[in-house]
Design an enzyme around this catalytic site. Structure first.
Site, PDB file in Angstrom:
ATOM      1  N   GLN A   1      33.107  49.467  38.380  1.00 27.72           N
ATOM      2  CA  GLN A   1      33.422  48.659  39.625  1.00 27.72           C
ATOM      3  C   GLN A   1      32.287  48.166  40.201  1.00 27.72           C
ATOM      4  O   GLN A   1      31.207  48.439  40.220  1.00 27.72           O
ATOM      5  CB  GLN A   1      34.475  49.293  40.178  1.00 27.72           C
TER       6      GLN A   1
ATOM      7  N   HIS B   1      31.830  46.380  44.511  1.00 21.49           N
ATOM      8  CA  HIS B   1      32.522  45.973  45.722  1.00 21.49           C
ATOM      9  C   HIS B   1      31.911  44.666  46.478  1.00 21.49           C
ATOM     10  O   HIS B   1      30.935  44.686  46.497  1.00 21.49           O
ATOM     11  CB  HIS B   1      32.529  47.470  46.702  1.00 21.49           C
TER      12      HIS B   1
ATOM     13  N   GLU C   1      29.130  51.898  50.091  1.00 20.69           N
ATOM     14  CA  GLU C   1      29.510  53.185  49.959  1.00 20.69           C
ATOM     15  C   GLU C   1      28.223  54.062  49.609  1.00 20.69           C
ATOM     16  O   GLU C   1      27.093  53.559  49.255  1.00 20.69           O
ATOM     17  CB  GLU C   1      30.478  53.814  48.917  1.00 20.69           C
TER      18      GLU C   1
ATOM     19  N   HIS D   1      28.789  50.139  39.578  1.00 23.25           N
ATOM     20  CA  HIS D   1      28.843  51.786  39.542  1.00 23.25           C
ATOM     21  C   HIS D   1      29.977  52.324  39.026  1.00 23.25           C
ATOM     22  O   HIS D   1      31.142  51.592  38.916  1.00 23.25           O
ATOM     23  CB  HIS D   1      28.666  52.315  41.121  1.00 23.25           C
TER      24      HIS D   1
ATOM     25  N   ARG E   1      37.507  45.819  39.341  1.00 27.10           N
ATOM     26  CA  ARG E   1      37.113  46.688  38.064  1.00 27.10           C
ATOM     27  C   ARG E   1      36.501  45.669  37.064  1.00 27.10           C
ATOM     28  O   ARG E   1      37.023  44.436  36.524  1.00 27.10           O
ATOM     29  CB  ARG E   1      38.527  47.406  37.474  1.00 27.10           C
TER      30      ARG E   1
HETATM   31 ZN    ZN Z   1      33.106  52.441  44.380  1.00 27.14          ZN
END
Ligand code: ZN
Length: 326
Positions: A100, A102, A119, A176, A196
């Site tokens: 995925q 972001h 993240e 990642h 995704r």
């Molecule tokens: Zn993630």
């Protein structure tokens, strides 16, 4: 002033397992529990306060109604107008998670109406041979699309072997995936937007492949991959403790505090929580147990150190991951 402990929220996932119970004694709902949202004000899984005068209150309401817990006096109105910025999770990957990416704040706010999702991961445990997907090999978007659309994932995706104690920064735009056999503590922006890219061609219970978000992934992916490997900085041992800065970026700082016997904070701090200079701290115990400011804390517990608490007194042997907004 009290520490604010939280009731976690659990998420069952196809890839989840039982490690959250076996390792942290958390009351998971099933044998496919993938995520513990440990400190969250996000609407998709909001934690509530467990103890004291705010018991039962959701974190988003506490943030809105009591900004004095999270900010210095001169910043109060501004704080309550923002969303609670961070989200702390523990993830138990019993199988591979999908690959995925972001979006950043700008794209996420325009397209999804929420924050971007930077993240970072502290690896709590990893089976031998455990791997993550971290980055890709393409040098242009055309090349990225061509490899993705022709299914040449082995050529496109970069994998990295991981072990307990490793740390990875995962900025927005990073391709990642968490691999099977990995337990992770994740600190992220308070967002639930995931695009995704690839799901290993797996089928769900009804025989359907999971939905992919290729166009959005292509729109937000960083090309070339920026290898943001971090070298944690460990300070000198202080008061029988070691403090390690894992990451400090525009969104958050994450630090590890290892206390070996006891830890008495001193008073020589500039009106900020010692030993970490922050307006408030999000804390998860990942090893050991201790008495912290009079509270019994066991591994798996999460709490907030509010603005009014300036010192931490710790008796025992415990390792804490402490996060704050930048
Ligand atoms: Zn993630």
């Amino acid at each position: 002033m009290q520490l604010l402990f939280l009731n976690p929220v659990f998420k069952e996932r196809l890839w989840g397992g039982t490690t959250l119970k076996s390792r942290f004694n958390l009351s998971i709902p099933s044998e496919h529990t993938g995520e513990c949202w440990a400190i969250s004000a996000h609407k998709n899984g909001e934690t509530t306060i467990k103890n004291g005068e705010f018991a039962g209150c959701g974190l988003s309401k506490l943030w809105r109604d009591h900004p004095e817990l999270f900010a210095n006096a001169n910043e109060l109105p501004a704080t309550s107008l923002r969303e609670f910025p961070l989200l702390v999770k523990i993830l138990d990957a019993n199988a591979d998670l999908s690959v995925q990416v972001h979006p950043n704040d700008e794209y996420a706010q325009q397209v999804e109406g929420e924050l971007g999702k930077a993240e970072c991961w502290y690896i709590l445990d990893a089976k031998p041979d455990a791997k993550i997907v971290y980055g890709h090999t393409a040098n242009s978007l055309d090349e990225f699309k061509q490899l993705a659309l022709s299914g040449k994932w082995n050529e496109l995706l970069t994998t990295v072997a991981v072990k307990s104690g490793d740390f990875f920064d995962v900025p927005t735009g990073t391709v990642h995936a968490i691999g099977a056999g990995i337990l992770i503590l994740e600190v992220q922006q308070s967002s639930d937007t995931t695009y995704r890219l690839y799901d290993y061609d797996r089928r769900d219970d009804s025989g359907q492949p999971r939905e992919l978000h290729l166009d959005k992934s292509f729109a937000v992916v960083s090309i070339p991959h920026r290898n943001n490997l971090i070298k944690p900085v460990t300070t000198d041992p202080i008061n029988n403790a070691i403090l390690t800065m894992l990451v400090s970026n525009n969104n958050f700082q994450v630090q590890k505090l290892e206390v070996f016997t006891g830890f008495a904070s001193d008073d020589s701090n500039d009106n900020l929580i010692y030993p970490i200079k922050a307006k408030y701290l999000l804390v998860t115990a990942i090893e050991g147990n201790a008495i912290i400011n009079g509270y019994a804390v066991n591994k798996g517990d999460s709490f907030i150190v509010p603005n009014q608490v300036r010192q931490l007194e710790i008796e025992g042997k415990i390792t804490l991951i402490m996060s704050n907004e930048s």
